[in-house]
Scaffold this active site. Structure first.
Site, PDB file in Angstrom:
ATOM      1  CB  SER A 188     -98.390 -67.444 -66.875  1.00  0.00           C
ATOM      2  OG  SER A 188     -98.816 -67.375 -68.236  1.00  0.00           O
TER       3      SER A 188
ATOM      4  CD  GLU B 116    -101.491 -74.999 -67.690  1.00  0.00           C
ATOM      5  OE1 GLU B 116    -102.128 -73.904 -67.922  1.00  0.00           O
ATOM      6  OE2 GLU B 116    -100.667 -75.040 -66.822  1.00  0.00           O
TER       7      GLU B 116
ATOM      8  CG  HIS C 184    -102.915 -70.630 -68.019  1.00  0.00           C
ATOM      9  ND1 HIS C 184    -101.774 -71.240 -67.694  1.00  0.00           N
ATOM     10  CD2 HIS C 184    -102.653 -68.972 -68.099  1.00  0.00           C
ATOM     11  CE1 HIS C 184    -100.780 -70.259 -67.973  1.00  0.00           C
ATOM     12  NE2 HIS C 184    -101.160 -68.912 -68.232  1.00  0.00           N
TER      13      HIS C 184
END
Length: 521
Positions: free
Chosen positions: A223, A337, A443
């Site tokens: 990320s 995600e 995610h």
């Protein structure tokens, strides 16, 4: 729609998961499971390593050595606020390295962070096998948190170290302290990335003392940390500091930098909010951190500014033209995600599961004149709920397709492996209500398999073998630059599905409607 807005949606969701309000303190770092009868970690007089700045004493146990809170740069305080990192001062005697350094200044609220007003925060941690021939691969972990939140020590690295790697994590300047782009503090718009470069220089100089191979360093991030890795690939100032790269859930093709105009507009808002329009530099340096954090706010997406010595080209352009640091790269994304973002919104105060009648307006708001085509390709009837439908749309457009584009760009110039984390039975966030639909490979979900991380519930006992294979794959890539699946080549390169029941080639482009999104422009 810009990818960064999708990332922001995730962190709004994470805010909700972080206690449904500001002020949540992050959980303590988890440690690897300790076999029955094994000695407990304890201070050991013999666990002393000589670094370039002085000797440090760590702890040992369970076949590992751990060193925490080692300074890799001078405290950026006083006149050094918003200055490039300077070398750490040397010390005499033996410095205790048993406690992590302070978290870098960050707002309260997100479970991936620890509220802090500390500027004296440039410290790193090393976990290494107790015995080594000095040839262990070195993995430098850059934590995520949108370059706004987080600490390196939150991610327990013991399993990777037990597999044979020397694992280094660091804290680096975040948000307003690491990416403020005001002309009065020239050069402050990429300090978070510069801090990471200072840590990488420290690793080159000191890895061998911890049993690592200083000539085999892998920089790895997820990320916001993954976008940092995109930055290191693109930055000439990172040349020669690493030998391989792992980019998780951070499509370099659509993110990793911002324009001067975008960054300076953000800085002007901060300057005005703290009343520093006059004598800006001295005023800003005299403003308490708490006021700066409040003025900056909790929902920004800081990135280094492109068109600078630090980052001459945006990462996408650097990859497109081949003007980047060419090392073997492992790049990938999670299959689902955006599910975490949608689920987080329903758990926020006043939130609720998305209703069917809300789906079309949400698509039209985000995709404008492309909405009819999107709704036709992703009809609500094809999904179990409106939330699942919207998550699929956003995942494909903002994560999956851009990650595939990233692999295509990289593979033209350097050996590239691509994966998709597709496990369906992943841990949910610890201490929160069950979601209205399965979170699957949302995610961050792959991190529960690579690290010990108290943010999540425990990985299912039946997935131990899958977890071991994941860790072996990451450490193996750090060691050799290869995986047990083929390199990505051409427009339709090999993408490997990683799941407890499936470890094979994915039909990635079709699964995520790559051609459809390309047709929309």
């Amino acid at each position: 729609m810009r990818h960064t807005r999708s990332v922001s949606k995730w962190f709004v969701a994470a805010l909700a998961l972080g206690g449904l309000a500001f002020g949540l303190a992050a959980p303590p770092t988890a440690r690897a499971e300790v076999p029955a009868g094994a000695p407990k970690t304890r201070p050991v007089v013999g666990t002393v390593v000589t670094t370039t700045a002085g000797k440090v004493r760590g702890t040992d146990g369970n076949g590992l050595r751990s060193f925490r809170g080692i300074p890799y740069a001078a405290p950026p305080v006083g006149d050094l606020r918003w200055a490039s990192p300077r070398p750490a001062a040397a010390w005499t005697g033996v410095r205790e390295a048993t406690t992590p350094g302070a978290p870098c200044a960050q707002p309260a609220g997100l479970p991936v962070g620890i509220p802090s007003e500390s500027e004296d925060c440039l410290y790193l941690n090393v976990t290494a096998p107790a015995r080594s021939d000095g040839k262990r691969p070195v993995i430098v972990w850059i934590h995520g948190g949108s370059l706004m939140y987080g600490t390196g020590d939150m991610y327990g690295p013991d399993r990777m170290a037990a597999r044979g790697a020397v694992v280094v994590s660091m804290n680096y300047r975040l948000g307003v302290m690491g990416f403020l782009s005001d002309p009065a503090v020239e050069g402050a718009d990429g300090l978070g990335l510069e801090d990471q470069q200072a840590a990488l220089r420290w690793v080159r100089a000191n890895a061998a003392a911890f049993g690592g191979d200083a000539g085999n360093v892998t920089v790895m991030g997820q990320s916001g940390g993954g976008y940092s890795v995109c930055g290191h690939l693109a930055s000439p100032m990172s040349a020669g500091l690493f030998d391989r790269a792992v980019v998780q859930s951070a499509p370099c093709a659509t993110g990793g930098s911002r324009t001067r105009a975008e960054a300076e507009a953000e800085a002007r808002r901060v300057v005005e909010a703290v009343g520093c329009e006059q004598n800006t530099a001295s005023c800003l340096r005299g403003t308490p951190v708490a006021e700066l954090l409040k003025a900056y706010g909790p929902f920004n997406e800081p990135r280094p500014v492109s068109g600078t010595k630090l980052m001459p080209l945006p990462p996408a352009e650097a990859l497109r033209t081949g003007k980047f640091n060419r090392v073997p790269v492992l790049v990938g994304a999670d299959h689902d995600e955006e599910r975490g973002a949608i689920l987080g919104q329903e758990l926020a105060p006043g939130g609720a599961p998305m209703q069917p009648e809300e789906y079309e307006p949400a698509v039209r708001e985000q995709y404008g004149d492309r909405a009819d085509a999107v709704l036709a390709r992703y009809p609500l009837a094809a999904f179990g709920s409106a939330g699942e439908a919207l998550a699929a749309v956003r995942t494909d457009s903002a994560w999956s397709v851009p990650t595939l584009d990233t692999a295509r760009l990289l593979a033209k110039w350097t050996p590239t492996r691509m994966y998709e984390f597709s496990e369906r039975d992943t841990p949910w966030f610890r201490g929160y209500p069950a979601p209205s639909f399965d979170q699957r490979a949302q995610h961050m979900s792959e991190l529960a398999y690579l690290f010990d991380l108290d943010l999540f519930q425990d990985v299912k006992a039946g997935q131990a073998g899958f977890r071991d294979r994941m860790i072996s794959t990451w450490v193996g890539f750090a060691e050799s630059g290869r995986t047990d699946w083929p390199a990505f080549r051409g427009a339709d390169g090999h993408v490997q599905t990683l799941a407890s029941d499936t470890w094979q080639r994915a039909d990635f482009a079709r699964d995520h409607h790559d051609r459809f999104w390309k047709s929309l422009g």
